[in-house]
Design a protein around this motif. Structure first.
Motif, PDB file in Angstrom:
ATOM      1  N   GLN A   1       0.853  -1.179   0.000  1.00  0.00           N
ATOM      2  CA  GLN A   1       0.000   0.000   0.000  1.00  0.00           C
ATOM      3  C   GLN A   1       0.895   1.236   0.000  1.00  0.00           C
ATOM      4  O   GLN A   1       1.775   1.365   0.844  1.00  0.00           O
ATOM      5  CB  GLN A   1      -0.896   0.028   1.239  1.00  0.00           C
ATOM      6  CG  GLN A   1      -1.940  -1.032   1.229  1.00  0.00           C
ATOM      7  CD  GLN A   1      -2.856  -0.971   2.429  1.00  0.00           C
ATOM      8  OE1 GLN A   1      -3.709  -1.811   2.528  1.00  0.00           O
ATOM      9  NE2 GLN A   1      -2.714  -0.034   3.324  1.00  0.00           N
TER      10      GLN A   1
ATOM     11  N   GLU B   1       0.462   4.969   0.673  1.00  0.00           N
ATOM     12  CA  GLU B   1      -0.562   5.777   1.332  1.00  0.00           C
ATOM     13  C   GLU B   1      -0.165   7.252   1.307  1.00  0.00           C
ATOM     14  O   GLU B   1       0.896   7.627   1.806  1.00  0.00           O
ATOM     15  CB  GLU B   1      -0.752   5.313   2.772  1.00  0.00           C
ATOM     16  CG  GLU B   1      -1.188   3.859   2.848  1.00  0.00           C
ATOM     17  CD  GLU B   1      -1.326   3.341   4.261  1.00  0.00           C
ATOM     18  OE1 GLU B   1      -1.100   4.112   5.224  1.00  0.00           O
ATOM     19  OE2 GLU B   1      -1.645   2.157   4.418  1.00  0.00           O
TER      20      GLU B   1
ATOM     21  N   GLU C   1      -2.606  13.897  -5.612  1.00  0.00           N
ATOM     22  CA  GLU C   1      -2.937  12.524  -5.998  1.00  0.00           C
ATOM     23  C   GLU C   1      -2.434  12.243  -7.411  1.00  0.00           C
ATOM     24  O   GLU C   1      -1.886  11.172  -7.685  1.00  0.00           O
ATOM     25  CB  GLU C   1      -4.444  12.291  -5.929  1.00  0.00           C
ATOM     26  CG  GLU C   1      -4.981  12.243  -4.521  1.00  0.00           C
ATOM     27  CD  GLU C   1      -6.496  12.110  -4.475  1.00  0.00           C
ATOM     28  OE1 GLU C   1      -7.099  11.592  -5.447  1.00  0.00           O
ATOM     29  OE2 GLU C   1      -7.086  12.515  -3.457  1.00  0.00           O
TER      30      GLU C   1
ATOM     31  N   GLN D   1      -0.056   9.248  -8.794  1.00  0.00           N
ATOM     32  CA  GLN D   1      -0.545   8.379  -9.871  1.00  0.00           C
ATOM     33  C   GLN D   1       0.361   8.442 -11.095  1.00  0.00           C
ATOM     34  O   GLN D   1       0.664   7.409 -11.700  1.00  0.00           O
ATOM     35  CB  GLN D   1      -1.987   8.769 -10.225  1.00  0.00           C
ATOM     36  CG  GLN D   1      -2.955   8.432  -9.133  1.00  0.00           C
ATOM     37  CD  GLN D   1      -4.309   9.108  -9.247  1.00  0.00           C
ATOM     38  OE1 GLN D   1      -5.019   9.142  -8.282  1.00  0.00           O
ATOM     39  NE2 GLN D   1      -4.667   9.660 -10.400  1.00  0.00           N
TER      40      GLN D   1
ATOM     41  N   TYR E   1      -2.329   0.147 -10.342  1.00  0.00           N
ATOM     42  CA  TYR E   1      -2.765   0.350  -8.959  1.00  0.00           C
ATOM     43  C   TYR E   1      -4.285   0.363  -8.871  1.00  0.00           C
ATOM     44  O   TYR E   1      -4.987   0.629  -9.845  1.00  0.00           O
ATOM     45  CB  TYR E   1      -2.200   1.665  -8.406  1.00  0.00           C
ATOM     46  CG  TYR E   1      -2.629   2.885  -9.194  1.00  0.00           C
ATOM     47  CD1 TYR E   1      -3.839   3.519  -8.948  1.00  0.00           C
ATOM     48  CD2 TYR E   1      -1.824   3.394 -10.214  1.00  0.00           C
ATOM     49  CE1 TYR E   1      -4.232   4.627  -9.679  1.00  0.00           C
ATOM     50  CE2 TYR E   1      -2.203   4.496 -10.947  1.00  0.00           C
ATOM     51  CZ  TYR E   1      -3.405   5.115 -10.675  1.00  0.00           C
ATOM     52  OH  TYR E   1      -3.802   6.209 -11.400  1.00  0.00           O
ATOM     53  N   SER E   2      -4.771   0.083  -7.666  1.00  0.00           N
ATOM     54  CA  SER E   2      -6.161   0.313  -7.282  1.00  0.00           C
ATOM     55  C   SER E   2      -6.119   1.446  -6.274  1.00  0.00           C
ATOM     56  O   SER E   2      -5.158   1.569  -5.510  1.00  0.00           O
ATOM     57  CB  SER E   2      -6.779  -0.916  -6.619  1.00  0.00           C
ATOM     58  OG  SER E   2      -6.698  -2.027  -7.443  1.00  0.00           O
ATOM     59  N   LYS E   3      -7.165   2.259  -6.245  1.00  0.00           N
ATOM     60  CA  LYS E   3      -7.149   3.448  -5.398  1.00  0.00           C
ATOM     61  C   LYS E   3      -8.403   3.500  -4.536  1.00  0.00           C
ATOM     62  O   LYS E   3      -9.505   3.267  -5.020  1.00  0.00           O
ATOM     63  CB  LYS E   3      -7.068   4.688  -6.293  1.00  0.00           C
ATOM     64  CG  LYS E   3      -7.149   6.003  -5.583  1.00  0.00           C
ATOM     65  CD  LYS E   3      -7.098   7.130  -6.615  1.00  0.00           C
ATOM     66  CE  LYS E   3      -7.523   8.442  -6.042  1.00  0.00           C
ATOM     67  NZ  LYS E   3      -7.511   9.504  -7.050  1.00  0.00           N
TER      68      LYS E   3
ATOM     69  N   THR F   1      -5.328   8.510   1.042  1.00  0.00           N
ATOM     70  CA  THR F   1      -5.554   7.910  -0.269  1.00  0.00           C
ATOM     71  C   THR F   1      -4.599   6.733  -0.380  1.00  0.00           C
ATOM     72  O   THR F   1      -3.387   6.901  -0.248  1.00  0.00           O
ATOM     73  CB  THR F   1      -5.303   8.920  -1.403  1.00  0.00           C
ATOM     74  OG1 THR F   1      -6.116  10.072  -1.178  1.00  0.00           O
ATOM     75  CG2 THR F   1      -5.635   8.311  -2.756  1.00  0.00           C
TER      76      THR F   1
ATOM     77  N   TYR G   1      -3.072   3.573  -2.518  1.00  0.00           N
ATOM     78  CA  TYR G   1      -2.823   2.952  -3.816  1.00  0.00           C
ATOM     79  C   TYR G   1      -2.313   1.546  -3.546  1.00  0.00           C
ATOM     80  O   TYR G   1      -1.274   1.377  -2.913  1.00  0.00           O
ATOM     81  CB  TYR G   1      -1.790   3.746  -4.613  1.00  0.00           C
ATOM     82  CG  TYR G   1      -2.231   5.158  -4.888  1.00  0.00           C
ATOM     83  CD1 TYR G   1      -2.988   5.453  -6.015  1.00  0.00           C
ATOM     84  CD2 TYR G   1      -1.920   6.180  -4.019  1.00  0.00           C
ATOM     85  CE1 TYR G   1      -3.416   6.749  -6.255  1.00  0.00           C
ATOM     86  CE2 TYR G   1      -2.343   7.473  -4.250  1.00  0.00           C
ATOM     87  CZ  TYR G   1      -3.093   7.754  -5.384  1.00  0.00           C
ATOM     88  OH  TYR G   1      -3.520   9.034  -5.615  1.00  0.00           O
TER      89      TYR G   1
END
Length: 111
Positions: free
Chosen positions: A60, A62, A73, A77, A87-89, A102, A104
């Motif tokens: 993660q 963060e 952000e 990204q 990634y998933s967010k 946030t 990732y």
């Protein structure tokens, strides 16, 4: 890419980065937001013939900010995209800390 290489790459964004958390001392206080932490979440190794065939480490990344910060952000990204790391967010407000978090979720293969 190793965990250490990931942390070095994220530092290029210009914000403080630490594994897990920052250690705050009177001489070296924790940085104010925005800042980034990286931590191991779980393994998702590919297994075959009763062996861990390929190591897959789920991490993660963060990002912590005092307000919803789309520009910051985007920096994270863009760096993950530059590193060719899908990634998933997810994002949430941490009421106790008064910070936006946030997360990732990424994978490091073969680390």
């Amino acid at each position: 890419m190793t965990n250490a290489e990931l942390i070095q790459a994220l530092k290029a964004i210009g914000y403080p980065v630490a594994y897990s958390h920052f250690v705050s001392t009177p001489e070296n206080p924790a940085p104010p937001p925005p800042f980034i932490t990286v931590q191991f979440a779980f393994s998702g190794d590919v297994m075959a013939d009763n062996l861990n065939y390929v190591e897959v480490s789920n991490y993660q990344v963060e990002l912590y900010t005092t307000k919803k910060d789309v520009a910051t952000e985007k920096l994270v990204q863009d760096k993950l995209k530059e590193l060719r790391m899908p990634y998933s967010k997810t994002a949430t407000w941490l009421d106790e800390e008064k910070l936006f978090q946030t997360i990732y979720e990424i994978q490091l293969i073969g680390e």
